[in-house]
Write a protein that holds these residues in place. Structure first.
Motif: not given
Length: 332
Positions: A21, A60, A62, A71, A102
């Motif tokens: 992330v 969030f 993608e 991410l 997550r």
């Protein structure tokens, strides 16, 4: 649950870093790395072109290969002019709290905040990392989190920040240096931080500071970091400078607020930069103690005979003369 977190500072582009992330802020507008990320993601997600997140909101995204991480997490914050040391520390804590949704995330990356828009870079770095250490040691964050990479695009600044983190993290219970660089943070049953790390972002705005007004130009980087920053730090002050060529409304407001509360304003009048003259005028109008600097008296646009002005020929001379003047001023 992971019992240790490695916090590492690397030189690079945060939008390209390989992590699970990547973290960005939305400070009621897009700035810097956040703007770059949205520009790259826009080709894949047209909805990001009009990204709007009020403080407290999150999104969030993608990335579909547009960024190095699969991410991206955008957190809405207060406007840039209000995003101070305390907000930086709370931002990193909040990021780990959000990422608890997550649990499989092992590696998070993000940039530091503050140095480009007027905050002391050492204090801002300690505030950000202090929030990470604080949160992790209290059990906050994804269950699988093992690494947080702080990414800095400027290699010289990264070198300075590594030293600041080494100094600030030294002696912190549950934190030890890694042989390859960075730090390993252990979860703790009790929570005690070393004073520099514990205070960064908690009482930073109450610490005495110098505000530096100077031209935004690469040729003045060494002047600032070696001729001005050293004496200011040695005098026990935070050193704040707005590192931007164009001042917008929030930045101008921050400049005014930090001049208002500055222990001293230091202004380099070299190149006769109009922004610097504006800041000096405001400082005088507010009655703030002001030290003027210039490389060559021929660059001055007014007679400073009645004002204390340091005329320096090189950085070493500036460092010596400024140290002397700060000692005199602060002893008064």
């Amino acid at each position: 649950m992971s019992s240790v977190l490695d916090v590492v500072l690397e030189v690079g582009d945060v939008t390209a870093i390989a992590a699970d992330v990547v973290l960005f802020k939305y400070a009621q507008q897009l700035y810097g790395a956040s703007g770059q990320a949205v520009a790259r993601l826009g080709a894949e997600d047209k909805g990001l072109e009009s990204l709007q997140l009020v403080p407290g909101e999150l999104r969030f995204v993608e990335t579909h290969g547009a960024l190095g991480a699969p991410l991206a997490l955008f957190l809405g914050t207060v406007r840039l002019g209000d995003f101070g040391y305390h907000e930086i520390r709370q931002f990193s804590v909040r990021a780990l709290q959000v990422l608890e949704s997550r649990p499989g995330v092992k590696h998070v990356a993000g940039t530091l905040h503050g140095p480009n828009y007027g905050l002391d870079e050492d204090e801002a770095a300690l505030a950000f990392v202090g929030g990470l250490v604080d949160a992790f040691q209290r059990g906050i964050g994804p269950r699988g989190l093992e690494r947080f990479t702080v990414v800095e695009v400027n290699a010289r600044r990264a070198g300075r920040l590594r030293k600041a983190l080494e100094k600030g993290l030294g002696g912190t219970p549950g934190v030890k240096a890694l042989p390859e660089g960075g730090f390993r943070v252990q979860r703790m049953n009790t929570f005690v931080q070393a004073p520099p790390l514990a205070s960064a972002g908690m009482v930073s705005m109450a610490k005495p500071h110098a505000f530096v007004a100077m031209p935004f130009s690469p040729e003045f980087e060494d002047t600032y970091h070696y001729g001005i920053l050293g004496p200011v730090k040695a005098a026990g002050l935070l050193c704040e400078r707005v590192d931007q060529a164009v001042f917008d409304g929030p930045i101008i407001q921050r400049i005014k607020e930090r001049i208002d509360s500055a222990k001293v304003v230091i202004a380099d009048l070299s190149l006769a930069n109009p922004n610097v003259y504006l800041e000096v005028g405001y400082a005088w109008g507010r009655g703030r103690p002001t030290l003027l600097l210039v490389r060559d008296v021929r660059e001055l646009r007014f007679d400073v005979a009645s004002y204390r002005c340091i005329v320096y020929r090189n950085i070493r001379e500036l460092e010596t003369m400024l140290s002397r003047e700060l000692a005199r001023l602060l002893a008064a």
